[in-house]
Design an enzyme around this catalytic site. Structure first.
Site, PDB file in Angstrom:
ATOM      1  CG  ASN A 108       3.536  -0.536   1.939  1.00 46.83           C
ATOM      2  OD1 ASN A 108       2.942  -1.397   1.307  1.00 46.83           O
ATOM      3  ND2 ASN A 108       4.564   0.135   1.449  1.00 46.83           N
ATOM      4  N   GLY A 109       2.600  -3.674   3.447  1.00 49.66           N
ATOM      5  CA  GLY A 109       3.348  -4.917   3.351  1.00 49.66           C
ATOM      6  C   GLY A 109       2.486  -6.130   3.608  1.00 49.66           C
TER       7      GLY A 109
ATOM      8  CB  CYS B 143      -0.901   0.002   1.239  1.00 45.18           C
ATOM      9  SG  CYS B 143      -1.835  -1.537   1.480  1.00 45.18           S
TER      10      CYS B 143
ATOM     11  CG  LEU C 255      -2.597  -3.451  -3.959  1.00 44.15           C
ATOM     12  CD1 LEU C 255      -3.424  -3.024  -5.166  1.00 44.15           C
ATOM     13  CD2 LEU C 255      -1.160  -3.719  -4.373  1.00 44.15           C
TER      14      LEU C 255
ATOM     15  NE  ARG D 283      22.246   1.060 -18.928  1.00 43.08           N
ATOM     16  CZ  ARG D 283      23.480   0.645 -19.131  1.00 43.08           C
ATOM     17  NH1 ARG D 283      23.851  -0.559 -18.694  1.00 43.08           N
ATOM     18  NH2 ARG D 283      24.346   1.411 -19.775  1.00 43.08           N
TER      19      ARG D 283
ATOM     20  CB  THR E 137      21.961  -0.662 -12.646  1.00 47.43           C
ATOM     21  OG1 THR E 137      23.351  -0.462 -12.838  1.00 47.43           O
ATOM     22  CG2 THR E 137      21.627  -2.121 -12.826  1.00 47.43           C
TER      23      THR E 137
END
Length: 717
Positions: free
Chosen positions: A87-88, A2, A63, A348, A345
């Site tokens: 969150n998690g 979330c 979420l 990309r 990195t």
């Protein structure tokens, strides 16, 4: 996952501050599109008279994955004295519920949400809370009994979390830094494996595994446990199994490389076992299993080809997505806005992951399993071939794990959560790490002469010919970094674009514009300017790591080989002699598709641009605010021959944007600016050498999420 936002001791009118908190929390609503809520409480201790009232706020963007019908946050304990936003995912929440009920038999939980245990655990166990959680998480809670704020982050930083301090002395916590930058005078990453209490104002590390404490010891200590294939395999299977906890559809990210393929193989077996269809690995050993798998790449990329083979073997319901080089370039501004970094990195690799997450969400999937972490644990990056001894090999794995929250964890979290998709990473499971990081590093060392390639013991643990987890050609496939595996043309295209945008002179002067962590390549300079257009605060730039790196190495490992000095390329191809065969094979299989993608971007407009350059060179210079528009037009063009190192000579009239037969009429200057995002304008201005990035954003005066994609320019593929 979330999005959370917490504020402690914000001074001002409660309604006004609350509205501001709502506005800031909305910036990360992509993380939790299912529901939003804000809770406000008056601070127990008020400032002196005349300074206004102090209040606390907890905001949550949900979420919904566990118990979607209930479990909205913030969450309270029984008497409302502890309120938390989380969150998690907490994988051991059932065991924790039993532990809580043993201490407080009368407790009535209001939902089946895994996160509801958090306020009760704090009520019973206080600051021990974080060390009791098995999962990935960011927690912020308020204790009305003491007036204290308590916050914690999971051991490796799989879940993103930032902390900041406001001008009024307030303390702020947020899943993303975009919520903090306008209100905090300073902010930083919340350190993984730590908790924070406002009562002391200090961070306390609760995660202290042996591979951390041994690394910090003087002299250093190193693990010595022998390699046990069965123990390693069983620990990983348990890590995957617990991450299948979900009340909504889920799948796996399948690149066809070793790490993601093992995740898919184990998840496939788990699903087949739960449905009573046996535990065989291949599709021919039990048929399809209903597991969704997803892959993305340029047409003909190594990942697409390998993922197809794995999906067929496992019998997954496979979804293959392709993107073009131009589509990747178009998304770059959005990607940097969401991932909040300019690390080369990470940018990309985040771009294809960002594009794939959007497709996944469109299919109605909210959660995926991913393979991050294996390269850090087992020394899977190609530069580990150069490790001078087992002690340095192991030390580098520890350094990589400790910094993972700035790189792959950040990418996996933010690139997927940009579209409300949660990524879970079983290779970073606490129990699995205890087993894998306890193995004698001599077992992990790479020796190609004896057939020990990178991640040898992980491959060996799942090399069971009598009941194969994967095809042998996949199990023993050489490492491909995600940004390489999606297609070599992706990296080459990014470098070519940077070469067009950034001049040699601009790069040479980089240390003057960016004295802290100066860009070392044109590609890095390009990303830095885009980042700065979104996050101009110096504290934001300070959250991004720097230093020399070869093939994703830490600065310490970059010194392993003198031949690497000055070679700033995070691609695995930077390690000479290790990956050339893989590249040649991929190019042979893919033909010249990727090269055509790279060269086809607006190739028909090169003559027009050359004419524009000639005209600009022979006309009197215009004021900067006039020439900026021409500069932006050049920046928007895929084959612009003019490097944006300094303002080119201007023209008396604005050049047309439409190119290569696009038929676009020249818009007025303001309309032209409005066809570009704030990020595109600010980035182009920064590349030109302008020091006031705000001028470009102010000139455009455009609202919404920045994307450097000119609307008036028609591009050919």
């Amino acid at each position: 996952m979330c999005g959370i936002l917490a504020v402690l001791n914000a001074i001002g009118d409660s309604k006004t501050v609350r509205q501001r908190v709502v506005e800031l929390s909305r910036r990360q609503r992509h993380r939790g599109p299912d529901w939003s809520r804000v809770e406000c409480a008056e601070a127990a201790v008020q400032p002196p008279a005349g300074y206004g009232q102090a209040h606390h706020f907890l905001a949550h963007e949900r979420l919904a994955i566990m118990d979607p019908a209930a479990g909205d946050q913030p969450l309270y304990n029984g008497d409302g004295s502890v309120v938390a936003t989380v969150n998690g995912e907490i994988y051991n929440h059932q065991a924790l519920r039993a532990k809580i009920l043993a201490q407080r038999p009368g407790i009535k939980f209001a939902s089946h949400s895994d996160c509801e245990v958090v306020p009760y655990l704090y009520e019973v166990y206080g600051e021990r809370l974080a060390s009791m959680l098995d999962g990935f998480f960011a927690v912020a809670l308020l204790d009305a009994r003491s007036g204290a704020l308590y916050a914690a982050r999971d051991p490796l930083g799989v879940t993103s979390l930032y902390i900041g301090w406001g001008r009024d002395g307030s303390v702020w916590l947020s899943s993303e830094l975009k919520c903090l930058q306008d209100e905090c005078t300073r902010f930083q990453h919340f350190p993984p494996g730590h908790y924070y209490s406002s009562a002391t104002g200090a961070f306390v590390r609760y995660y202290n595994p042996p591979f951390y404490t041994d690394f910090e010891a003087v002299p250093r200590r190193f693990p010595s446990a022998p390699f046990d294939a069965a123990a390693l395999r069983q620990a990983f299977e348990a890590a995957v199994s617990k991450r299948l906890m979900s009340d909504v559809p889920y799948g796996v990210l399948l690149s066809g490389g070793l790490d993601s393929s093992l995740v898919a193989a184990v998840a496939s077996r788990q699903m087949r076992a739960r449905s009573g269809n046996g535990s065989g690995g291949g599709g021919g050993q039990g048929g399809g299993n209903g597991l969704l798998s997803f892959c993305i790449g340029l047409t003909g990329s190594p990942d697409l080809q390998a993922a197809r083979r794995v999906a067929s073997f496992l019998g997954t319901r496979h979804h293959e997505f392709t993107f073009t080089l131009q589509e990747g370039l178009d998304a770059l501004g959005d990607v940097i806005h969401h991932i909040e970094t300019f690390d080369v990195t990470t940018v990309r690799a985040s771009t294809p992951m960002f594009l794939m997450a959007r497709k996944i969400k469109a299919l109605g999937v909210k959660m995926v399993l991913s393979g991050e972490g294996a390269d850090e644990v087992f020394g899977g990056y190609l530069y580990f071939h150069k490790a001078p001894n087992k002690e340095e090999f192991h030390s580098e794995t520890v350094r990589k794990l400790r910094e993972l929250f700035r790189f792959d964890c950040l990418r996996a979290n933010k690139a997927t959560m940009a579209w409300g998709v949660e990524a879970r990473v079983p290779f970073l499971d606490r129990a699995f790490l205890e087993v894998a990081m306890g193995v004698d590093p001599a077992e992990k060392m790479i020796d190609t002469n004896s057939g020990r390639i990178e991640k040898y013991i992980l491959r060996k643990a799942f090399d069971t010919p009598e009941d194969p987890y994967l095809p042998a050609e996949v199990l023993w496939r050489q490492k491909e970094q995600f940004s390489d595996g999606v297609g070599y043309g992706w990296i080459d295209g990014l470098k070519a674009r940077a070469e067009q945008l950034v001049s040699d002179r601009t790069l040479a002067d980089a240390e003057h514009r960016y004295p802290d962590n100066p860009p070392r390549t044109k590609e890095a300079y390009w990303y830095r300017t885009v980042f700065e257009s979104h996050f101009p605060h110096q504290a934001a730039a300070d959250t991004v790591p720097g230093g020399p790196s070869v093939a994703c190495s830490t600065p310490a490992a970059a010194a392993w080989d003198a031949a690497w000095a000055g070679r700033e390329d995070p691609s695995g191809r930077a390690v000479a002699g290790v990956h050339e065969a893989a590249k040649a094979e991929a190019e042979a299989e893919a033909g010249t598709t990727a090269a055509r993608d790279a060269s086809s971007i607006d190739r028909d407009s090169s003559q027009e641009l050359a004419a524009t350059a000639t005209t600009a060179a022979t006309t009197p210079p215009s004021p900067p605010h006039v020439s900026l528009s021409a500069l932006l037009a050049e920046a928007a063009d895929g084959d612009a021959p003019l490097a944006l190192g300094r303002f080119p000579p201007g023209a008396a009239a604005e050049p047309a944007i439409g190119g290569g037969g696009g038929g676009c009429e020249k818009p007025p200057p303001l309309a032209e600016l409005e066809s570009l995002s704030p990020a595109a304008g600010a980035s182009a201005l920064a590349l030109s050498g302008e020091t006031d990035v705000g001028k470009a954003r102010g000139a455009a005066e455009v609202s919404g999420v920045p994307t450097p994609q000119p609307a008036a320019k028609r591009l050919r593929r």
